[in-house]
Design a protein around this motif. Structure first.
Motif, PDB file in Angstrom:
ATOM      1  N   CYS A 249      -4.752  -5.661 -13.538  1.00 30.88           N
ATOM      2  CA  CYS A 249      -4.083  -5.002 -12.415  1.00 30.88           C
ATOM      3  C   CYS A 249      -5.056  -4.114 -11.638  1.00 30.88           C
ATOM      4  O   CYS A 249      -5.095  -4.151 -10.409  1.00 30.88           O
ATOM      5  CB  CYS A 249      -2.902  -4.196 -12.937  1.00 30.88           C
ATOM      6  SG  CYS A 249      -1.779  -3.672 -11.639  1.00 30.88           S
ATOM      7  N   GLU A 250      -5.847  -3.337 -12.347  1.00 31.70           N
ATOM      8  CA  GLU A 250      -6.818  -2.453 -11.695  1.00 31.70           C
ATOM      9  C   GLU A 250      -7.869  -3.249 -10.928  1.00 31.70           C
ATOM     10  O   GLU A 250      -8.231  -2.895  -9.802  1.00 31.70           O
ATOM     11  CB  GLU A 250      -7.471  -1.553 -12.728  1.00 31.70           C
ATOM     12  CG  GLU A 250      -6.536  -0.495 -13.282  1.00 31.70           C
ATOM     13  CD  GLU A 250      -7.096   0.237 -14.495  1.00 31.70           C
ATOM     14  OE1 GLU A 250      -8.335   0.236 -14.687  1.00 31.70           O
ATOM     15  OE2 GLU A 250      -6.291   0.812 -15.254  1.00 31.70           O
ATOM     16  N   LEU A 251      -8.371  -4.315 -11.532  1.00 31.48           N
ATOM     17  CA  LEU A 251      -9.369  -5.154 -10.857  1.00 31.48           C
ATOM     18  C   LEU A 251      -8.787  -5.809  -9.608  1.00 31.48           C
ATOM     19  O   LEU A 251      -9.431  -5.858  -8.558  1.00 31.48           O
ATOM     20  CB  LEU A 251      -9.915  -6.209 -11.815  1.00 31.48           C
ATOM     21  CG  LEU A 251     -10.795  -5.697 -12.947  1.00 31.48           C
ATOM     22  CD1 LEU A 251     -11.085  -6.814 -13.947  1.00 31.48           C
ATOM     23  CD2 LEU A 251     -12.094  -5.118 -12.404  1.00 31.48           C
ATOM     24  N   LEU A 252      -7.574  -6.324  -9.727  1.00 39.67           N
ATOM     25  CA  LEU A 252      -6.931  -6.963  -8.578  1.00 39.67           C
ATOM     26  C   LEU A 252      -6.647  -5.949  -7.474  1.00 39.67           C
ATOM     27  O   LEU A 252      -6.840  -6.251  -6.293  1.00 39.67           O
ATOM     28  CB  LEU A 252      -5.639  -7.665  -9.002  1.00 39.67           C
ATOM     29  CG  LEU A 252      -5.812  -8.963  -9.770  1.00 39.67           C
ATOM     30  CD1 LEU A 252      -4.459  -9.480 -10.245  1.00 39.67           C
ATOM     31  CD2 LEU A 252      -6.504 -10.017  -8.918  1.00 39.67           C
ATOM     32  N   ALA A 253      -6.194  -4.766  -7.838  1.00 39.06           N
ATOM     33  CA  ALA A 253      -5.915  -3.735  -6.837  1.00 39.06           C
ATOM     34  C   ALA A 253      -7.187  -3.385  -6.065  1.00 39.06           C
ATOM     35  O   ALA A 253      -7.165  -3.241  -4.835  1.00 39.06           O
ATOM     36  CB  ALA A 253      -5.320  -2.500  -7.506  1.00 39.06           C
ATOM     37  N   GLU A 254      -8.305  -3.244  -6.782  1.00 44.75           N
ATOM     38  CA  GLU A 254      -9.580  -2.947  -6.129  1.00 44.75           C
ATOM     39  C   GLU A 254      -9.990  -4.094  -5.200  1.00 44.75           C
ATOM     40  O   GLU A 254     -10.382  -3.883  -4.052  1.00 44.75           O
ATOM     41  CB  GLU A 254     -10.657  -2.724  -7.188  1.00 44.75           C
ATOM     42  CG  GLU A 254     -11.992  -2.303  -6.615  1.00 44.75           C
ATOM     43  CD  GLU A 254     -13.019  -2.020  -7.700  1.00 44.75           C
ATOM     44  OE1 GLU A 254     -14.196  -2.358  -7.470  1.00 44.75           O
ATOM     45  OE2 GLU A 254     -12.654  -1.487  -8.761  1.00 44.75           O
ATOM     46  N   PHE A 255      -9.879  -5.321  -5.694  1.00 41.92           N
ATOM     47  CA  PHE A 255     -10.213  -6.516  -4.908  1.00 41.92           C
ATOM     48  C   PHE A 255      -9.340  -6.597  -3.652  1.00 41.92           C
ATOM     49  O   PHE A 255      -9.842  -6.810  -2.542  1.00 41.92           O
ATOM     50  CB  PHE A 255     -10.039  -7.760  -5.789  1.00 41.92           C
ATOM     51  CG  PHE A 255     -10.077  -9.052  -5.043  1.00 41.92           C
ATOM     52  CD1 PHE A 255     -11.276  -9.559  -4.568  1.00 41.92           C
ATOM     53  CD2 PHE A 255      -8.915  -9.779  -4.833  1.00 41.92           C
ATOM     54  CE1 PHE A 255     -11.316 -10.767  -3.888  1.00 41.92           C
ATOM     55  CE2 PHE A 255      -8.951 -10.994  -4.161  1.00 41.92           C
ATOM     56  CZ  PHE A 255     -10.149 -11.478  -3.684  1.00 41.92           C
ATOM     57  N   LEU A 256      -8.045  -6.419  -3.808  1.00 40.27           N
ATOM     58  CA  LEU A 256      -7.121  -6.534  -2.684  1.00 40.27           C
ATOM     59  C   LEU A 256      -7.332  -5.423  -1.667  1.00 40.27           C
ATOM     60  O   LEU A 256      -7.184  -5.642  -0.463  1.00 40.27           O
ATOM     61  CB  LEU A 256      -5.677  -6.519  -3.194  1.00 40.27           C
ATOM     62  CG  LEU A 256      -5.294  -7.718  -4.059  1.00 40.27           C
ATOM     63  CD1 LEU A 256      -3.964  -7.467  -4.756  1.00 40.27           C
ATOM     64  CD2 LEU A 256      -5.265  -8.995  -3.250  1.00 40.27           C
ATOM     65  N   GLY A 257      -7.703  -4.251  -2.139  1.00 41.77           N
ATOM     66  CA  GLY A 257      -7.969  -3.132  -1.247  1.00 41.77           C
ATOM     67  C   GLY A 257      -9.152  -3.357  -0.328  1.00 41.77           C
ATOM     68  O   GLY A 257      -9.264  -2.731   0.719  1.00 41.77           O
ATOM     69  N   GLU A 258     -10.031  -4.275  -0.714  1.00 45.11           N
ATOM     70  CA  GLU A 258     -11.215  -4.584   0.099  1.00 45.11           C
ATOM     71  C   GLU A 258     -10.948  -5.650   1.160  1.00 45.11           C
ATOM     72  O   GLU A 258     -11.778  -5.863   2.042  1.00 45.11           O
ATOM     73  CB  GLU A 258     -12.358  -5.040  -0.809  1.00 45.11           C
ATOM     74  CG  GLU A 258     -12.860  -3.935  -1.738  1.00 45.11           C
ATOM     75  CD  GLU A 258     -13.895  -4.411  -2.732  1.00 45.11           C
ATOM     76  OE1 GLU A 258     -14.279  -5.597  -2.696  1.00 45.11           O
ATOM     77  OE2 GLU A 258     -14.317  -3.591  -3.566  1.00 45.11           O
ATOM     78  N   LEU A 259      -9.836  -6.339   1.087  1.00 46.01           N
ATOM     79  CA  LEU A 259      -9.527  -7.391   2.051  1.00 46.01           C
ATOM     80  C   LEU A 259      -8.943  -6.777   3.318  1.00 46.01           C
ATOM     81  O   LEU A 259      -7.910  -6.101   3.278  1.00 46.01           O
ATOM     82  CB  LEU A 259      -8.541  -8.406   1.447  1.00 46.01           C
ATOM     83  CG  LEU A 259      -9.013  -9.134   0.186  1.00 46.01           C
ATOM     84  CD1 LEU A 259      -7.915 -10.064  -0.323  1.00 46.01           C
ATOM     85  CD2 LEU A 259     -10.285  -9.916   0.446  1.00 46.01           C
ATOM     86  N   GLU A 260      -9.605  -7.002   4.437  1.00 46.47           N
ATOM     87  CA  GLU A 260      -9.209  -6.376   5.695  1.00 46.47           C
ATOM     88  C   GLU A 260      -7.813  -6.768   6.158  1.00 46.47           C
ATOM     89  O   GLU A 260      -7.112  -5.961   6.760  1.00 46.47           O
ATOM     90  CB  GLU A 260     -10.221  -6.730   6.791  1.00 46.47           C
ATOM     91  CG  GLU A 260     -11.554  -6.049   6.608  1.00 46.47           C
ATOM     92  CD  GLU A 260     -12.524  -6.387   7.714  1.00 46.47           C
ATOM     93  OE1 GLU A 260     -12.100  -6.893   8.766  1.00 46.47           O
ATOM     94  OE2 GLU A 260     -13.730  -6.133   7.524  1.00 46.47           O
ATOM     95  N   GLU A 261      -7.421  -7.999   5.890  1.00 44.55           N
ATOM     96  CA  GLU A 261      -6.130  -8.489   6.390  1.00 44.55           C
ATOM     97  C   GLU A 261      -4.947  -8.033   5.535  1.00 44.55           C
ATOM     98  O   GLU A 261      -3.801  -8.316   5.847  1.00 44.55           O
ATOM     99  CB  GLU A 261      -6.142 -10.018   6.508  1.00 44.55           C
ATOM    100  CG  GLU A 261      -6.198 -10.777   5.189  1.00 44.55           C
ATOM    101  CD  GLU A 261      -7.600 -11.063   4.662  1.00 44.55           C
ATOM    102  OE1 GLU A 261      -7.742 -12.031   3.914  1.00 44.55           O
ATOM    103  OE2 GLU A 261      -8.552 -10.330   4.989  1.00 44.55           O
ATOM    104  N   ILE A 262      -5.226  -7.280   4.459  1.00 46.28           N
ATOM    105  CA  ILE A 262      -4.201  -6.878   3.502  1.00 46.28           C
ATOM    106  C   ILE A 262      -3.931  -5.366   3.554  1.00 46.28           C
ATOM    107  O   ILE A 262      -4.848  -4.561   3.572  1.00 46.28           O
ATOM    108  CB  ILE A 262      -4.644  -7.245   2.059  1.00 46.28           C
ATOM    109  CG1 ILE A 262      -4.835  -8.753   1.894  1.00 46.28           C
ATOM    110  CG2 ILE A 262      -3.679  -6.696   1.021  1.00 46.28           C
ATOM    111  CD1 ILE A 262      -3.601  -9.581   2.077  1.00 46.28           C
ATOM    112  N   GLU A 263      -2.659  -5.026   3.557  1.00 46.27           N
ATOM    113  CA  GLU A 263      -2.229  -3.648   3.304  1.00 46.27           C
ATOM    114  C   GLU A 263      -1.623  -3.668   1.903  1.00 46.27           C
ATOM    115  O   GLU A 263      -0.541  -4.237   1.688  1.00 46.27           O
ATOM    116  CB  GLU A 263      -1.181  -3.204   4.320  1.00 46.27           C
ATOM    117  CG  GLU A 263      -0.637  -1.808   4.041  1.00 46.27           C
ATOM    118  CD  GLU A 263       0.550  -1.437   4.917  1.00 46.27           C
ATOM    119  OE1 GLU A 263       1.243  -0.469   4.545  1.00 46.27           O
ATOM    120  OE2 GLU A 263       0.799  -2.104   5.932  1.00 46.27           O
TER     121      GLU A 263
END
Length: 139
Positions: free
Chosen positions: A15-29
């Motif tokens: 969960c922590e790894l995915l949250a960090e990864f997703l936070g870096e994607l510009e098209e994602i909030e």
């Protein structure tokens, strides 16, 4: 406009790894996460995400049951199944209940990113082993 994404994953490290990864994607909030099915349903009802990444093996309410409830209540929300579990029955059930993509965790973040991009565009996506399974059976 960013796509509002919610994560349902019970393993803390994943969960922590995915949250960090997703936070870096510009098209994602990134709206947040839930570690169990009951919390996932409650938070998704409140937050109304555009896209959900859902593990199937989660406590309290199974991922399949979460998918069924959200498909009925939030039919416009796209769901990517991201799990270590693969069976013909599970795949069939997820597709019947509105999942737009199915990615095995073993394929990693690059494959998940392909699924996210595809789902945002409104297209289905399957990791390679699942694509082969779909070719072999009538889905």
């Amino acid at each position: 406009m960013a796509v509002k994404l919610f994560l349902v994953e019970d393993e803390a490290l994943v969960c922590e790894l995915l949250a960090e990864f997703l936070g870096e994607l510009e098209e994602i909030e990134f709206l947040g996460d839930a570690r169990d099915g009951a919390t996932a349903i409650e938070k998704c009802r409140k937050l109304r995400p555009d896209l959900i990444i859902l593990d199937l093996r989660i406590p309290e309410v199974s991922g399949l049951d979460v998918l069924k409830v959200l498909h009925m209540e939030l039919p416009e929300t796209k769901v990517i199944i991201f799990t270590g579990s693969l069976s013909e029955e599970m795949l069939r059930t997820t597709l019947e209940n509105g999942a737009i993509a199915y990615v095995e965790k073993a394929y990693g973040l690059e494959e998940l990113q392909k699924a996210i991009t595809s789902a945002i565009a409104g297209n289905r996506y399957f990791s390679p082993s699942i694509a082969r399974l779909i070719e072999d059976y009538d889905f």
